[in-house]
Scaffold this motif. Structure first.
Motif, PDB file in Angstrom:
ATOM      1  N   ASN A 250       9.265   7.052  53.812  1.00  0.00           N
ATOM      2  CA  ASN A 250      10.402   7.004  54.714  1.00  0.00           C
ATOM      3  C   ASN A 250      11.006   8.381  54.929  1.00  0.00           C
ATOM      4  O   ASN A 250      11.365   8.762  56.046  1.00  0.00           O
ATOM      5  N   VAL A 251      11.103   9.159  53.865  1.00  0.00           N
ATOM      6  CA  VAL A 251      11.691  10.493  53.967  1.00  0.00           C
ATOM      7  C   VAL A 251      10.778  11.403  54.799  1.00  0.00           C
ATOM      8  O   VAL A 251      11.250  12.225  55.588  1.00  0.00           O
ATOM      9  N   LYS A 254      11.128  10.323  58.494  1.00  0.00           N
ATOM     10  CA  LYS A 254      12.404  10.736  59.086  1.00  0.00           C
ATOM     11  C   LYS A 254      12.555  12.248  59.131  1.00  0.00           C
ATOM     12  O   LYS A 254      13.197  12.790  60.033  1.00  0.00           O
ATOM     13  N   SER A 255      11.962  12.911  58.171  1.00  0.00           N
ATOM     14  CA  SER A 255      11.983  14.368  58.189  1.00  0.00           C
ATOM     15  C   SER A 255      11.257  14.879  59.436  1.00  0.00           C
ATOM     16  O   SER A 255      11.753  15.757  60.151  1.00  0.00           O
ATOM     17  N   PHE A 258      13.509  13.817  62.536  1.00  0.00           N
ATOM     18  CA  PHE A 258      14.859  14.363  62.661  1.00  0.00           C
ATOM     19  C   PHE A 258      14.954  15.839  62.291  1.00  0.00           C
ATOM     20  O   PHE A 258      15.896  16.517  62.666  1.00  0.00           O
ATOM     21  N   LEU A 259      14.007  16.339  61.494  1.00  0.00           N
ATOM     22  CA  LEU A 259      14.074  17.738  61.060  1.00  0.00           C
ATOM     23  C   LEU A 259      12.762  18.467  61.330  1.00  0.00           C
ATOM     24  O   LEU A 259      12.487  19.500  60.730  1.00  0.00           O
TER      25      LEU A 259
ATOM     26  N   ALA B 215      19.415   6.580  54.148  1.00  0.00           N
ATOM     27  CA  ALA B 215      18.091   7.057  54.531  1.00  0.00           C
ATOM     28  C   ALA B 215      18.276   8.472  55.087  1.00  0.00           C
ATOM     29  O   ALA B 215      19.389   8.852  55.465  1.00  0.00           O
ATOM     30  N   LEU B 216      17.218   9.247  55.112  1.00  0.00           N
ATOM     31  CA  LEU B 216      17.356  10.659  55.494  1.00  0.00           C
ATOM     32  C   LEU B 216      18.029  10.828  56.853  1.00  0.00           C
ATOM     33  O   LEU B 216      18.882  11.709  57.034  1.00  0.00           O
ATOM     34  N   ASP B 217      17.678   9.972  57.814  1.00  0.00           N
ATOM     35  CA  ASP B 217      18.275  10.124  59.150  1.00  0.00           C
ATOM     36  C   ASP B 217      19.790   9.957  59.114  1.00  0.00           C
ATOM     37  O   ASP B 217      20.520  10.719  59.721  1.00  0.00           O
ATOM     38  N   ILE B 220      21.599  13.070  57.570  1.00  0.00           N
ATOM     39  CA  ILE B 220      21.668  14.351  58.274  1.00  0.00           C
ATOM     40  C   ILE B 220      22.007  14.222  59.764  1.00  0.00           C
ATOM     41  O   ILE B 220      22.157  15.233  60.440  1.00  0.00           O
TER      42      ILE B 220
END
Lengths: 298, 298
Positions: A250-251, A254-255, A258-259, B215-217, B220
């Motif tokens: 999940n990280v 989403k990384s 979103f990043l 969660a990461l989203d 951030i």
């Protein structure tokens, strides 16, 4: 090799047009994506839900749809059951979740009478186009299986391999991810990687090239792998990133979204048909490309 | 608020110049970073290792260093022991690993006679500057503690909070990461998040604002948090991302570095002095900024 998510659209166009059964289609964002995919001629929609509500949104977004493509139902449960049955009966090829809870949606998918289970487990496959990687890669499982044991992990991997085969890629490279690239008996992820390696070598798992444990940098960067002295066909060129468990997946998912400036498409695999189960948090592009991905499969 | 890694350099310049004790300094990349930090006047080097080898590299990279700043030792073990003792004796303020195995290096750090343990556990804190986030954020623990239990997690969090306090930020926002933002008794990460929340509310953990699971989203992106209806001071504005375990942390660390265009700096915290323990895979910038980060601490 798949380089961009747009390749899914191209491939879908070459396939016979698939029919997509949408459960509780009265959702603006979902219908926007369905509209775009219909206009691109990669799907035919079959919308289950409150007819009036669906027609109202279609009018708003200027999506003209033949009346017979909307199946009026009493409630969400009925929408889910009828949509699932339409797949079971061969009237539709792809299932998509609209404005209904994931729980109610999946309940219909797994029903015993005309459900879509096919013996394996259901799992989430997410395909990424990253500006920092030379091709599409797939992360699994980032969203569905909470605490997969080793058998579940085989099922998860199997679904991802099937997804690649369905996309015409016969031998995807699988990186079994961990925090390190060496075996550490205290780190289960590295032990599972060793087990999967051997299963790959002995052809207990076919149709792919497996290597692990690999840390993410080794999996996607040849240079990083060389620095660590890793000699591997998979390192730096992975197609499938098999994560140890849901937090890691999940990280990473989403990384990238979103990043990392990445674009993504995702499906649930393991059922009799690909399932598009995007969340409200997903953007328009993700919804569209997820439909295109499903329609691109053979 | 820390916006860029360059802020560490600025802050380090405002501090009294720190002395950095480098273990087995005969490494080209390490000496390049030390040279740059010396030229920027943020550190004074004290190099432990084979004098001749160190002088040779210094000549190659045109780093002129006074002879008394190089301490000639018999072997790596001696380099580690003497460097650690120099910190213990107050002759140096920061410890850095050069061309020596992490195991041998840490053995000296934890020795009982003049080691640097201070009661808590050692943990890894990584600071990121991402083009997709409005400030520096810190990921912990991505590299050191393999399978932290809840008590270890408190220690890891405590070290990250101390790092922020040392950088002059009195109340960092802590996001306890999981794959979901709701409590699920079957997902340990969410249970630990709930426990840490309560410890924050009851002031059992001070000097920060804690919220999780996120969660990461959600952690951030304010927009992602709003979409999920999350009302939280931390959501969308986290300083510290506390990950559930090493796989999650490592994949996030590497995703940002290799698939996110981010820059990073990292330290080992929890000892009597900050420890710079970068790996061969880290680039020049990471090594330099890690030194600057250590020198920026009060």
């Amino acid at each position: 090799m798949l380089k961009t998510l747009k390749a899914f659209t191209q491939q879908a166009k070459e396939n016979k047009t698939r029919t997509i059964a949408v459960v509780a289609a009265n959702d603006n964002h979902v219908l926007q994506a369905i509209k775009k995919a219909t206009e691109e001629e990669i799907i035919k929609p079959l919308l289950f839900g409150k007819k009036e509500a669906i027609q109202q949104i279609c009018a708003q977004i200027k999506f003209s749809i033949p009346e017979e493509s909307i199946i009026d139902v009493l409630n969400d449960k009925e929408a889910a059951n009828q949509a699932v049955k339409s797949i079971y009966d061969g009237k539709a090829d792809i299932l998509m979740k609209g404005l209904i809870s994931t729980g109610s949606f999946l309940k219909a998918v797994i029903n015993k009478e005309y459900g879509l289970l096919s013996g394996g487990l259901l799992s989430h496959v997410a395909f990424f186009e990253s500006p920092y990687y030379h091709k599409i890669c797939c992360i699994t499982d980032a969203a569905m299986n909470v605490a997969p044991d080793f058998k579940d992990k085989q099922g998860i991997l199997n679904n991802a391999i099937n997804a690649y085969h369905s996309l015409g890629i016969s031998n995807p490279k699988v990186a079994v991810l961990a925090a390190v690239e060496t075996l550490n008996p205290k780190m289960e992820a590295t032990v599972h990687a060793a087990m999967l390696n051997t299963m790959g070598n002995r052809k207990q798992i076919k149709g792919c090239t497996i290597d692990g444990p690999l840390a993410l940098d080794n999996a996607i960067s040849k240079k990083a792998a060389q620095l660590k002295g890793i000699d591997s066909e998979v390192a730096g060129d992975a197609d499938i990133l098999l994560v140890p468990e849901i937090n890691t997946g999940n990280v990473l998912y989403k990384s990238l979204n979103f990043l990392g400036g990445a674009k993504s498409a995702a499906l649930i695999m393991g059922a009799k048909a690909p399932i598009v189960l995007t969340s409200r948090a997903d953007n328009e592009d993700t919804k569209f490309y997820s439909i295109a991905l499903a329609a691109a499969m053979k």
